[in-house]
Design a protein around this motif. Structure first.
Motif, PDB file in Angstrom:
ATOM      1  N   GLU A  86       6.986 -42.871   1.118  1.00 33.97           N
ATOM      2  CA  GLU A  86       6.997 -44.169   0.451  1.00 33.97           C
ATOM      3  C   GLU A  86       7.662 -44.033  -0.916  1.00 33.97           C
ATOM      4  O   GLU A  86       7.457 -43.037  -1.618  1.00 33.97           O
ATOM      5  CB  GLU A  86       5.572 -44.707   0.269  1.00 33.97           C
ATOM      6  CG  GLU A  86       4.846 -44.949   1.586  1.00 33.97           C
ATOM      7  CD  GLU A  86       3.469 -45.562   1.407  1.00 33.97           C
ATOM      8  OE1 GLU A  86       3.292 -46.724   1.805  1.00 33.97           O
ATOM      9  OE2 GLU A  86       2.572 -44.870   0.900  1.00 33.97           O
ATOM     10  N   GLN A 114       7.670 -52.330  -6.878  1.00 38.33           N
ATOM     11  CA  GLN A 114       8.173 -52.477  -5.509  1.00 38.33           C
ATOM     12  C   GLN A 114       7.704 -51.252  -4.735  1.00 38.33           C
ATOM     13  O   GLN A 114       8.039 -50.122  -5.083  1.00 38.33           O
ATOM     14  CB  GLN A 114       9.698 -52.562  -5.502  1.00 38.33           C
ATOM     15  CG  GLN A 114      10.321 -52.445  -4.130  1.00 38.33           C
ATOM     16  CD  GLN A 114      11.452 -51.443  -4.104  1.00 38.33           C
ATOM     17  OE1 GLN A 114      12.151 -51.241  -5.074  1.00 38.33           O
ATOM     18  NE2 GLN A 114      11.637 -50.799  -2.976  1.00 38.33           N
ATOM     19  N   TRP A 115       6.890 -51.484  -3.714  1.00 36.38           N
ATOM     20  CA  TRP A 115       6.292 -50.396  -2.939  1.00 36.38           C
ATOM     21  C   TRP A 115       6.880 -50.453  -1.539  1.00 36.38           C
ATOM     22  O   TRP A 115       6.587 -51.366  -0.784  1.00 36.38           O
ATOM     23  CB  TRP A 115       4.778 -50.569  -2.882  1.00 36.38           C
ATOM     24  CG  TRP A 115       4.042 -49.306  -2.587  1.00 36.38           C
ATOM     25  CD1 TRP A 115       4.099 -48.579  -1.438  1.00 36.38           C
ATOM     26  CD2 TRP A 115       3.139 -48.618  -3.455  1.00 36.38           C
ATOM     27  NE1 TRP A 115       3.291 -47.470  -1.525  1.00 36.38           N
ATOM     28  CE2 TRP A 115       2.685 -47.474  -2.761  1.00 36.38           C
ATOM     29  CE3 TRP A 115       2.668 -48.850  -4.747  1.00 36.38           C
ATOM     30  CZ2 TRP A 115       1.783 -46.579  -3.323  1.00 36.38           C
ATOM     31  CZ3 TRP A 115       1.775 -47.962  -5.294  1.00 36.38           C
ATOM     32  CH2 TRP A 115       1.339 -46.838  -4.585  1.00 36.38           C
ATOM     33  N   ARG A 158       7.766 -51.018   5.727  1.00 37.66           N
ATOM     34  CA  ARG A 158       6.986 -52.108   5.139  1.00 37.66           C
ATOM     35  C   ARG A 158       7.306 -52.211   3.661  1.00 37.66           C
ATOM     36  O   ARG A 158       7.672 -51.228   3.018  1.00 37.66           O
ATOM     37  CB  ARG A 158       5.493 -51.835   5.341  1.00 37.66           C
ATOM     38  CG  ARG A 158       4.576 -52.933   4.833  1.00 37.66           C
ATOM     39  CD  ARG A 158       3.120 -52.546   5.016  1.00 37.66           C
ATOM     40  NE  ARG A 158       2.740 -51.401   4.187  1.00 37.66           N
ATOM     41  CZ  ARG A 158       1.481 -51.033   3.969  1.00 37.66           C
ATOM     42  NH1 ARG A 158       0.495 -51.694   4.530  1.00 37.66           N
ATOM     43  NH2 ARG A 158       1.221 -49.984   3.212  1.00 37.66           N
ATOM     44  N   TYR A 159       7.131 -53.394   3.120  1.00 39.01           N
ATOM     45  CA  TYR A 159       7.443 -53.626   1.721  1.00 39.01           C
ATOM     46  C   TYR A 159       6.309 -54.412   1.061  1.00 39.01           C
ATOM     47  O   TYR A 159       5.786 -55.358   1.645  1.00 39.01           O
ATOM     48  CB  TYR A 159       8.758 -54.398   1.607  1.00 39.01           C
ATOM     49  CG  TYR A 159       9.011 -54.983   0.249  1.00 39.01           C
ATOM     50  CD1 TYR A 159       9.417 -54.179  -0.811  1.00 39.01           C
ATOM     51  CD2 TYR A 159       8.832 -56.346   0.014  1.00 39.01           C
ATOM     52  CE1 TYR A 159       9.638 -54.715  -2.063  1.00 39.01           C
ATOM     53  CE2 TYR A 159       9.049 -56.882  -1.235  1.00 39.01           C
ATOM     54  CZ  TYR A 159       9.446 -56.063  -2.275  1.00 39.01           C
ATOM     55  OH  TYR A 159       9.646 -56.594  -3.516  1.00 39.01           O
ATOM     56  N   GLN A 160       5.915 -53.988  -0.138  1.00 39.48           N
ATOM     57  CA  GLN A 160       4.929 -54.723  -0.928  1.00 39.48           C
ATOM     58  C   GLN A 160       5.535 -55.078  -2.282  1.00 39.48           C
ATOM     59  O   GLN A 160       6.066 -54.207  -2.972  1.00 39.48           O
ATOM     60  CB  GLN A 160       3.690 -53.870  -1.193  1.00 39.48           C
ATOM     61  CG  GLN A 160       2.931 -53.414   0.027  1.00 39.48           C
ATOM     62  CD  GLN A 160       1.826 -52.453  -0.380  1.00 39.48           C
ATOM     63  OE1 GLN A 160       0.849 -52.829  -1.020  1.00 39.48           O
ATOM     64  NE2 GLN A 160       1.991 -51.191  -0.021  1.00 39.48           N
ATOM     65  N   ILE A 162       4.419 -56.100  -5.808  1.00 35.79           N
ATOM     66  CA  ILE A 162       3.250 -56.167  -6.685  1.00 35.79           C
ATOM     67  C   ILE A 162       3.721 -56.668  -8.046  1.00 35.79           C
ATOM     68  O   ILE A 162       4.399 -55.949  -8.787  1.00 35.79           O
ATOM     69  CB  ILE A 162       2.581 -54.785  -6.818  1.00 35.79           C
ATOM     70  CG1 ILE A 162       2.193 -54.243  -5.438  1.00 35.79           C
ATOM     71  CG2 ILE A 162       1.372 -54.869  -7.733  1.00 35.79           C
ATOM     72  CD1 ILE A 162       1.704 -52.810  -5.464  1.00 35.79           C
ATOM     73  N   ASP A 166      -0.645 -58.844 -11.140  1.00 35.35           N
ATOM     74  CA  ASP A 166      -1.531 -58.428 -10.046  1.00 35.35           C
ATOM     75  C   ASP A 166      -2.318 -57.160 -10.385  1.00 35.35           C
ATOM     76  O   ASP A 166      -3.349 -56.886  -9.766  1.00 35.35           O
ATOM     77  CB  ASP A 166      -0.723 -58.165  -8.764  1.00 35.35           C
ATOM     78  CG  ASP A 166      -0.059 -59.421  -8.226  1.00 35.35           C
ATOM     79  OD1 ASP A 166      -0.518 -60.525  -8.563  1.00 35.35           O
ATOM     80  OD2 ASP A 166       0.920 -59.285  -7.461  1.00 35.35           O
ATOM     81  N   GLY A 193      -2.136 -52.173  -4.875  1.00 34.86           N
ATOM     82  CA  GLY A 193      -1.270 -51.439  -3.960  1.00 34.86           C
ATOM     83  C   GLY A 193      -2.011 -50.946  -2.736  1.00 34.86           C
ATOM     84  O   GLY A 193      -3.098 -50.381  -2.843  1.00 34.86           O
ATOM     85  N   SER A 194      -1.413 -51.160  -1.564  1.00 30.63           N
ATOM     86  CA  SER A 194      -1.979 -50.682  -0.299  1.00 30.63           C
ATOM     87  C   SER A 194      -1.191 -49.457   0.131  1.00 30.63           C
ATOM     88  O   SER A 194       0.033 -49.525   0.279  1.00 30.63           O
ATOM     89  CB  SER A 194      -1.891 -51.785   0.762  1.00 30.63           C
ATOM     90  OG  SER A 194      -2.312 -51.314   2.021  1.00 30.63           O
ATOM     91  N   THR A 195      -1.880 -48.331   0.345  1.00 29.24           N
ATOM     92  CA  THR A 195      -1.189 -47.070   0.589  1.00 29.24           C
ATOM     93  C   THR A 195      -1.674 -46.409   1.870  1.00 29.24           C
ATOM     94  O   THR A 195      -2.849 -46.498   2.217  1.00 29.24           O
ATOM     95  CB  THR A 195      -1.399 -46.094  -0.578  1.00 29.24           C
ATOM     96  OG1 THR A 195      -2.761 -45.677  -0.612  1.00 29.24           O
ATOM     97  CG2 THR A 195      -1.063 -46.760  -1.902  1.00 29.24           C
TER      98      THR A 195
END
Length: 324
Positions: A86, A114-115, A158-160, A162, A166, A193-195
């Motif tokens: 990631e 940007q995750w 996948r993209y998060q 944040i 937040d 953040g979801s990891t």
């Protein structure tokens, strides 16, 4: 430093240490070498000279900038592949545009993250937006690579997004430090953040003369990187300054203190706090691929060359290059 700020007197305070808590000692302090990335933007290789075992589950980190660009100077990356990990891009000051081959994209601005889970494979670009190229301006951020365990190496990309507001905000006991939790948990407060890999990532601003003491998951490693300013880290106060990384040993809490006098252009000490549960699997890292074996690296390269990471979309972002 325009990352999200707040009045620390109105925020929840981090609980004081208990008598049974132990402080994490300093195992090493290293100075990151300077270099250039992508189309030529300056970076500090924050993990330079640190063993992979001490970093696990992290693989690589660049401090991008801090630099004050003149018009026409800003640089980014060209389109490039990723597989097996990631990427986390945290913009402290300035803007970065990004796009990928799976439909993700947008603008990362002050305090936003940007995750991107590259997983099975993705094509990606990060580049300064046109207005920054035309007008110049400050550019400062972090790019962190977080490894994926073998079972998640081929996860669907996948993209998060944040946004800065937040982040979960906490204050130190004395009110002299602001902690922004981007991912993971500190003192019961959870970041957005979801990891795949359990980690904690936080950015702290410690005012001159103040001290930050916070609980840390005993199952995680602990890294303290100084973005700017100077102070000390650990129970006996090892000196540390901008561009240096402290690797801490086992324990329940982390202590970082800011010197009473900081540089006039940076009145506070800024640190990035990182920790994660070590994956303890073989790591074969070559360029933008982080896999578990040499054969998987070869397969990643072949899959990329065969177009299996997706296609650069029509009307895609392109890198800004100076006219010759």
């Amino acid at each position: 430093m325009p990352a999200i700020t707040a009045d620390t007197l109105t925020l929840p305070r981090i609980a004081a240490a208990q008598a049974s808590d132990t402080e994490r000692p300093v195992r090493s302090i290293t100075t990151g070498p300077r270099g250039y990335e992508g189309e030529g933007f300056p970076v500090v290789r924050a993990f330079g000279g640190v063993s992979a075992a001490d970093l696990d589950p992290f693989v690589h980190m660049d401090q991008m900038g801090e630099v004050e660009y003149q018009p026409g100077e800003p640089r980014g990356t060209d389109w490039h592949p990723h597989r097996g990990f990631e990427t986390v891009t945290y913009m402290i000051d300035g803007r970065f545009a990004h796009q990928d081959s799976h439909g993700g994209g947008g603008l990362i601005t002050d305090g936003a993250t940007q995750w991107m889970t590259a997983g099975s494979g993705i094509l990606h670009i990060e580049t300064p937006p046109a207005e920054l190229v035309e007008n110049g301006g400050t550019f400062h951020g972090i790019q962190l690579w977080v490894n994926l365990p073998k079972k998640d190496k081929f996860a669907t990309p996948r993209y998060q997004a944040i946004e800065g507001p937040d982040a979960k905000l906490l204050s130190s006991q004395d009110g002299g430090a602001l902690v922004r939790i981007i991912a993971g948990e500190i003192d019961g407060a959870q970041g957005p953040g979801s990891t795949h890999t359990p980690i904690t990532m936080a950015h702290a601003t410690i005012e001159s003369g103040a001290q930050l003491n916070l609980p840390w998951n005993r199952d995680f490693n602990a890294l303290v990187y100084v973005l700017s300013g100077r102070g000390s880290v650990g129970p006996v106060g090892h000196p540390i300054h901008q561009g240096q990384l402290a690797v801490l040993g086992p324990g329940d809490r982390i202590t970082v203190s800011a010197e009473g006098t900081q540089d006039s252009n940076r009145p506070a000490m800024e640190v990035l706090l990182l920790g994660g549960k070590p994956i303890r699997e073989p790591v074969f890292h070559y360029g933008p691929f982080v896999m578990n074996s040499k054969s998987e690296l070869i397969q990643a390269l072949e899959d990329y060359q065969a177009g299996k990471f997706g296609q650069i979309p029509p009307n895609a972002l392109m890198p800004h290059r100076p006219l010759s």
